[in-house]
Design an enzyme around this catalytic site. Structure first.
Site: not given
Ligand code: PEP
Length: 250
Positions: A9-11, A95, A97, A167, A173, A212, A233-234
């Site tokens: 997930n590049w956001k 998601h 967010e 999640e 994040g 994470s 994500g990251g």
């Molecule tokens: C996400 O945005 O779905 C996510 C899991 O982010 P991160 O891996 O950065 O926690």
């Protein structure tokens, strides 16, 4: 046998140039991954570039949100047919967010799930509790409520046509990951709950962990029996880290 899925997930990150560099890096080591399915969910503005670079590769791609509407006066939204037009296989739904910053309700997320299926897309349906909810020991109630919204709107069979991503919001994040035991407990609860309605759907449903997950902790999380992959994500913004996670999923 559930095929593991690692989805990035590049956001809202990147540029046309950085997308090219990232996908070149992923494609460079794609042959080291044999059994896991791989996907990247890009900002919609980059989907044309992503399609051009990934077509005829074994890496799938998808969007990060979908409109419940098919077309019309909905400024800034993306219809499912548009995502499909750009070759998307997946779309992230609900998601945290979007639930937090765009006030998306369980009902709206359920409608988005249905809209995705109507366009032939596979929803990656995100659920999870906040830190406050975990501390109040209502994690199971929260994820059950989120899942029930989709089951009530779409039916359990349609839920089975998607992918669930557990999640925990406190892990997204933040660098704080759920322990493998915490994640397995939640995943097992989700699968058992769905099995009460349809054992076959529950058995075949892929439940990803997100929050994470990174190159260091992925193997331990992915070794859990009910964790069928990750939503990343990251760590999906660095090709080496993303591919290390994909390899850990085999
Ligand atoms: C996400 O945005 O779905 C996510 C899991 O982010 P991160 O891996 O950065 O926690």
């Amino acid at each position: 046998m559930r095929q593991p899925l690692i989805a990035g997930n590049w956001k809202m990150n990147g540029s046309r140039e950085s997308v090219k560099v990232l996908l070149d890096g992923i494609k460079h080591s794609v042959h080291d991954v044999s059994t896991a399915q791989m996907a990247v969910c890009a900002p919609h503005i980059f989907l044309g570039d992503v399609q051009a670079q990934l077509e005829n590769s074994k890496i799938a791609w998808g969007g990060q949100d979908i409109s419940v509407h098919e077309s019309g006066a909905y400024t800034g939204e993306t219809a499912g047919s548009m995502l499909a037009d750009y070759g998307c296989e997946f779309v992230i739904i609900g998601h945290s967010e979007r639930r937090t910053y765009h006030a998306e309700s369980d009902q709206l997320v359920a409608e988005k799930f249905a809209a995705a299926r109507q366009s032939g897309l596979t929803p990656i349906f995100c659920i999870g509790e906040t830190l406050q909810e975990r501390e109040k020991h209502i994690t199971e109630q929260v994820v059950a409520r989120q899942i029930d919204a989709v089951i009530n709107h779409c039916g359990v069979k349609m839920l089975g046509e998607g992918v669930v991503a557990y999640e925990p919001v406190w892990a997204i994040g933040t660098g704080v990951t759920a322990t493998p035991d915490q994640a397995q407990e939640a995943h097992n609860f989700i699968r058992t709950k769905i099995a009460e309605l349809d054992a076959k759907v529950a058995d075949e449903l892929r439940i990803l962990y997100g929050g994470s997950m990174n190159a260091k902790n992925a193997a331990d999380l992915l070794a859990q029996p009910d964790i069928d992959g990750g939503l990343i994500g990251g760590a999906s913004l660095k090709s080496a880290d993303f591919m290390t996670i994909c390899q850990a999923a085999q």
